[in-house]
Write an enzyme that holds these catalytic residues in place. Sequence first.
Site: not given
Length: 324
Positions: A110, A190, A193
């Site tokens: 992230k 993969k 979102k």
Amino acid sequence: MRILTGLQPSGQLHIGNYFGAVEPAVRLQREGDAFYFIADYHAMTTMESPERLRENTRRLAVDFIACGLDPEKAVLFVQSAVPEVNELAWILGTVCPMGLLERCHSYKDKIAKGFSAEHALFAYPVLMAADILLYDADMVPVGKDQKQHLEVTRILAGKMNGRFGEGLFKLPEPIIAEQTAIVPGLDGQKMSKSYGNTLPVFGEEKQLQKLINRNIVTDCTPLEAPKPVEGSVILQLYRLFASSVDYEKMVDAYERGGVGYGTFKKTLFEAYWEYFRPARARRSELLAEPGYVDAVLEKGARKAREEAAGTLARVRRAVGLGWS
Ligand code: ADP
Ligand code: TRP
């Protein structure tokens, strides 16, 4: 046996979430005492707007029930309806080495994607451990990417038991469906979102058809030539929706040649659309009756709070909080 999982309300439910988390949870609801929740505290680490968070939380509850969660069998609740989880997270934080969190991939990923390095994002796995341990879960169905968080949970449970008494916490087992462990996205990475390569479970027919036709990557093998089976996104997705006989038929057609990718995509779309037909119908009913979902969540929260209160009383006693 207690089965527990959480889903973040951070966007539209896609088929990666469905096969990685929702479908296994629905399958498992009959095998034990299932607790499923919508992880809105966790979603706060990456969501910017309160309206969006509230809207996504509700929508996910609807979608989860539409996909087969049976509120008579499983307890469904919103994570923040049981704020006690934060107290347990704090307690677990007192035995959690910084290094353990520093090694977590999801935090590092992230940060690499540009999220700012806030404490809550860093401490995310501790709250997740609290989610699991608060309800004494035995089994936790999750996607492969959550495996490390389950390891953190087990380590923290072990440390708590070592320090405050064996048997304080059960060590939960992850359940990871290997075959559908990673659902590929339309571009072959993969499905996620954050990569913008998702195929939603619910949506407009025309828009979804377009998504499959335009966005699934294919090579430029001519129509008449045999097509490579290995690495084909169409085949990998088709396998999720088709019977094994139909899947083998498509593999044969790939190997024989003479059929274009457009035709395969059309077959894939039809199988996918058919697969979610019952869920779509159920979802329309639920949307027409909003009071029902509210009542399910309220009942779930009551049940979850009862459980949480029992665990917290036990933990508070063990660690020396309060007087009793
Ligand atoms: P996203 O990657 O789209 O942000 P989440 O991280 O919110 O999805 O994942 C929700 C659940 O769905 C998790 O249990 C996760 O492991 C599972 N999941 C997400 N993407 C996939 C995928 N492509 N294949 C299998 N499971 C997935
Ligand atoms: N971190 C999980 C995800 O992103 C969601 C989650 C939060 C969860 N708490 C949990 C999953 C507890 C299983 C158990 O998918």
